[in-house]
Design a protein around this motif. Sequence first.
Motif, mmCIF file in Angstrom:
data_model
loop_
_atom_site.group_PDB
_atom_site.id
_atom_site.type_symbol
_atom_site.label_atom_id
_atom_site.label_comp_id
_atom_site.label_asym_id
_atom_site.label_seq_id
_atom_site.Cartn_x
_atom_site.Cartn_y
_atom_site.Cartn_z
ATOM 1 N N MET A 1 0.830 -1.200 0.000
ATOM 2 C CA MET A 1 0.000 0.000 0.000
ATOM 3 C C MET A 1 0.871 1.260 0.000
ATOM 4 S SD MET A 1 -2.991 -1.367 -0.142
ATOM 5 C CE MET A 1 -2.216 -2.794 -0.953
ATOM 6 N N LEU A 2 1.953 1.229 0.763
ATOM 7 C CA LEU A 2 2.858 2.384 0.782
ATOM 8 C C LEU A 2 3.496 2.589 -0.587
ATOM 9 C CD1 LEU A 2 4.658 1.864 4.224
ATOM 10 C CD2 LEU A 2 2.729 3.380 3.701
ATOM 11 N N ARG A 3 3.863 1.512 -1.254
ATOM 12 C CA ARG A 3 4.482 1.629 -2.586
ATOM 13 C C ARG A 3 3.498 2.180 -3.611
ATOM 14 N NH1 ARG A 3 6.074 -4.169 -1.563
ATOM 15 N NH2 ARG A 3 7.901 -3.996 -0.186
ATOM 16 N N GLN A 4 2.207 1.955 -3.371
ATOM 17 C CA GLN A 4 1.179 2.468 -4.284
ATOM 18 C C GLN A 4 0.780 3.911 -3.963
ATOM 19 O OE1 GLN A 4 -2.156 -0.322 -4.343
ATOM 20 N NE2 GLN A 4 -0.750 -2.068 -4.475
ATOM 21 N N GLY A 5 1.470 4.521 -2.998
ATOM 22 C CA GLY A 5 1.165 5.893 -2.631
ATOM 23 C C GLY A 5 0.177 6.028 -1.501
ATOM 24 N N GLY A 6 -0.122 4.934 -0.832
ATOM 25 C CA GLY A 6 -1.062 4.973 0.272
ATOM 26 C C GLY A 6 -0.472 5.572 1.533
ATOM 27 N N THR A 7 -1.335 5.895 2.459
ATOM 28 C CA THR A 7 -0.928 6.469 3.736
ATOM 29 C C THR A 7 -0.623 5.358 4.742
ATOM 30 O OG1 THR A 7 -3.186 6.494 4.570
ATOM 31 C CG2 THR A 7 -2.438 8.440 3.336
ATOM 32 N N ALA A 8 -0.129 5.768 5.896
ATOM 33 C CA ALA A 8 0.096 4.807 6.970
ATOM 34 C C ALA A 8 -1.206 4.108 7.344
ATOM 35 C CB ALA A 8 0.696 5.515 8.192
ATOM 36 N N THR A 9 -2.321 4.833 7.294
ATOM 37 C CA THR A 9 -3.621 4.224 7.603
ATOM 38 C C THR A 9 -3.998 3.181 6.569
ATOM 39 O OG1 THR A 9 -4.433 6.118 8.859
ATOM 40 C CG2 THR A 9 -6.091 4.711 7.815
ATOM 41 N N ASP A 10 -3.797 3.476 5.293
ATOM 42 C CA ASP A 10 -4.055 2.477 4.252
ATOM 43 C C ASP A 10 -3.249 1.213 4.527
ATOM 44 O OD1 ASP A 10 -5.780 4.072 2.650
ATOM 45 O OD2 ASP A 10 -4.063 5.041 1.695
ATOM 46 N N ALA A 11 -1.980 1.395 4.831
ATOM 47 C CA ALA A 11 -1.095 0.253 5.061
ATOM 48 C C ALA A 11 -1.511 -0.538 6.296
ATOM 49 C CB ALA A 11 0.352 0.732 5.195
ATOM 50 N N ALA A 12 -1.928 0.163 7.348
ATOM 51 C CA ALA A 12 -2.339 -0.525 8.572
ATOM 52 C C ALA A 12 -3.583 -1.375 8.330
ATOM 53 C CB ALA A 12 -2.591 0.494 9.678
ATOM 54 N N ILE A 13 -4.530 -0.850 7.573
ATOM 55 C CA ILE A 13 -5.754 -1.610 7.294
ATOM 56 C C ILE A 13 -5.435 -2.845 6.465
ATOM 57 C CG2 ILE A 13 -7.988 -1.548 6.113
ATOM 58 C CD1 ILE A 13 -8.075 1.482 6.831
ATOM 59 N N ALA A 14 -4.601 -2.701 5.430
ATOM 60 C CA ALA A 14 -4.222 -3.852 4.605
ATOM 61 C C ALA A 14 -3.493 -4.904 5.431
ATOM 62 C CB ALA A 14 -3.344 -3.393 3.442
ATOM 63 N N THR A 15 -2.696 -4.458 6.390
ATOM 64 C CA THR A 15 -1.987 -5.377 7.274
ATOM 65 C C THR A 15 -2.971 -6.148 8.149
ATOM 66 O OG1 THR A 15 -0.050 -3.920 7.317
ATOM 67 C CG2 THR A 15 -0.235 -5.531 9.089
ATOM 68 N N MET A 16 -3.933 -5.446 8.724
ATOM 69 C CA MET A 16 -4.940 -6.098 9.564
ATOM 70 C C MET A 16 -5.720 -7.140 8.772
ATOM 71 S SD MET A 16 -8.489 -6.140 10.211
ATOM 72 C CE MET A 16 -9.158 -4.577 9.629
ATOM 73 N N LEU A 17 -6.099 -6.810 7.545
ATOM 74 C CA LEU A 17 -6.857 -7.739 6.720
ATOM 75 C C LEU A 17 -6.026 -8.967 6.367
ATOM 76 C CD1 LEU A 17 -8.527 -5.091 4.384
ATOM 77 C CD2 LEU A 17 -9.680 -6.429 6.167
ATOM 78 N N ALA A 18 -4.756 -8.767 6.057
ATOM 79 C CA ALA A 18 -3.889 -9.900 5.726
ATOM 80 C C ALA A 18 -3.669 -10.797 6.939
ATOM 81 C CB ALA A 18 -2.551 -9.399 5.181
ATOM 82 N N LEU A 19 -3.573 -10.206 8.131
ATOM 83 C CA LEU A 19 -3.425 -11.009 9.345
ATOM 84 C C LEU A 19 -4.643 -11.889 9.577
ATOM 85 C CD1 LEU A 19 -1.778 -8.392 11.734
ATOM 86 C CD2 LEU A 19 -0.745 -10.546 10.982
ATOM 87 N N THR A 20 -5.825 -11.444 9.146
ATOM 88 C CA THR A 20 -7.022 -12.265 9.249
ATOM 89 C C THR A 20 -6.806 -13.602 8.555
ATOM 90 O OG1 THR A 20 -8.396 -10.272 9.200
ATOM 91 C CG2 THR A 20 -9.504 -12.352 8.774
ATOM 92 N N VAL A 21 -6.069 -13.573 7.446
ATOM 93 C CA VAL A 21 -5.837 -14.781 6.655
ATOM 94 C C VAL A 21 -4.706 -15.619 7.238
ATOM 95 C CG1 VAL A 21 -5.337 -15.680 4.349
ATOM 96 C CG2 VAL A 21 -6.565 -13.509 4.589
ATOM 97 N N VAL A 22 -3.547 -15.003 7.440
ATOM 98 C CA VAL A 22 -2.342 -15.779 7.753
ATOM 99 C C VAL A 22 -2.100 -15.989 9.237
ATOM 100 C CG1 VAL A 22 -1.238 -15.032 5.613
ATOM 101 C CG2 VAL A 22 -0.822 -13.738 7.711
ATOM 102 N N GLU A 23 -2.780 -15.241 10.089
ATOM 103 C CA GLU A 23 -2.626 -15.399 11.532
ATOM 104 C C GLU A 23 -4.014 -15.568 12.166
ATOM 105 O OE1 GLU A 23 0.378 -13.419 14.808
ATOM 106 O OE2 GLU A 23 -1.120 -12.135 13.893
ATOM 107 N N PRO A 24 -4.767 -16.581 11.729
ATOM 108 C CA PRO A 24 -6.165 -16.713 12.173
ATOM 109 C C PRO A 24 -6.297 -16.953 13.666
ATOM 110 C CG PRO A 24 -5.431 -18.723 11.083
ATOM 111 C CD PRO A 24 -4.357 -17.694 10.850
#
Length: 572
Positions: A52-75
């Motif tokens: 998300m940061l590489r796509q120009g997103g903010t820290a908030t964008d990146a944090a949300i994407a991280t939380m969503l990915a953790l839903t998958v890989v750290e259930p």
Amino acid sequence: MTPRLITLLAAAATLSGCTIIPRTVEPPAAALYEAGMVSAADPRASEAGAQMLRQGGTATDAAIATMLALTVVEPQSSGIGGGGFYVAANARGEVETIDGRETAPAAAHPQWFYKDGVLLKFPEVVPGATSVGVPGNIALAAKAHAAHGRLTWAALFAPAIKLAREGFAITPRLHAMLKSNAKVAGFSAEGRAMFFGADGQPLPVGTVVKNPALADSLQMFADQGAKAFYTGPNARAIVTKVTTAPVNPAPMTEADIAAYAAKDRAAVCGTYRAYRVCSMGPPSSGATTLLATLIQLERFDMKALGKDNPVSWHLIAESQRLAYADRARFAADADFVTVPVAGMIDRKYLTGRSALISQSGSIAKAVAGTPPGAEKLTFAPSSQLAENGTSHFAVVDRAGNAVSYTSTIESAFGSGIVAGGYYLNNELTDFDMNPQLNGRLVANRVEGGKRPRSSMTPALVFGPDGRLRLVVGAAGGATIPAQVIRAVIGVIDWDLPVQQALALPVLFAPGTETVYVEQGSWLEGMIPALKALGHADVQPRALPLKANAIELRGSQPWGAADPRSEGKAIRE
């Protein structure tokens, strides 16, 4: 249009599923740092945020994407079936917090954990449905994105959807958690099918697991917005799972889910040796416990004493004991009880508490004080130790925006109930299950619509120059404030790089006469010295530790992950 109207329109668009760019966000500012950084408990989640940061997103964008990915890989630890706390700052040092803590159903009452007049024990309610609160993470994400997102809402879901659809490998940590928590992880047919073989054993390390049900759920939320989580098929699925659970079904309704709202809360800040420390207030006990412990230690020269001196750890133990005693008595959901937050971190009050601490001896019994504004009727005694269903992540973007976000489903694999491909939390066990003590109501008793007390301590630390110095937080139940305390003292007092600060052992003194030191660490060698300083009961304990942080020095972010975990910090 006014900024307020713009914010409301952006939020409404997000909830309705429109993929607009919120107009409240300022255009990209001049870079303050050479690169952004994400630190999370799983490298695949860190990478989702970094994308998300590489796509120009903010820290908030990146944090949300991280939380969503953790839903998958750290259930076992985190995700959309639970809740969280978001603490954010911009480059000007302005701090805000959002409360995405789960809520009890409207039908909940103080005797929620009683059956036939008998108070149930934790193993009797987990796995099971009476432990499930209305999840808050998606509402939190929508609220934060409406205010501080730059990328589209749907873009934030792409990495998590890909991981769920194409598959992710079972790591050693996930395998160990499946093995040690098989009853909960395999409570539902969905959990058994996903993570266990025909022989009933957890799938081996390295096995690639696909979760198409979760991929479909995430795609629906990405396309239709956060409203799709709280109404319609997803809400009905949660209600069906909770009300028909084979163990302790509970009366949760679609109205309970539709009524959920993430809330803006006032950040709780204080100073420690000219550093400004900010964290999460009620229903979290994190900020008050962190700040009270630190402020009570200010009169001692922790730098001169050093990390290798038993006296340093004795002082940390004594200060923790006092802070945790206040936490136990007063901390709860401030929407339901009066929590004397200002009094609990009042410097005059804490000076008096600090005077109880001696370098040469121990307080016989640490009891709660009477901070300004305290009510005498509240008393809440519990400090849960064994908790593994939480994850922390830290994000900084080039423009100097930072997010410290702790997400949880409470215990490992939460309630064990799976809806839409994700585990539902068992957060209601964070209430004091017994609503009374010695005939007095406790502050943290179960009530309809109430949020249970939390130990989560997502924190930001600003240097004497006003610039952000540290983004830090942890997972591990009631040990969370102790882990953050250790990291802050490591960086500020002992001048350690952040990775070394997170590697420091942890001492946990939860307000009782018992002091726990991390088993297998060099703190075990200090047990005789701690006992000589008056601590009669010092025990080595395998503590549930997992912290993540980012330190800012000059134009560089330095990421760190707890060496006890599988975490990793990834640069933009």
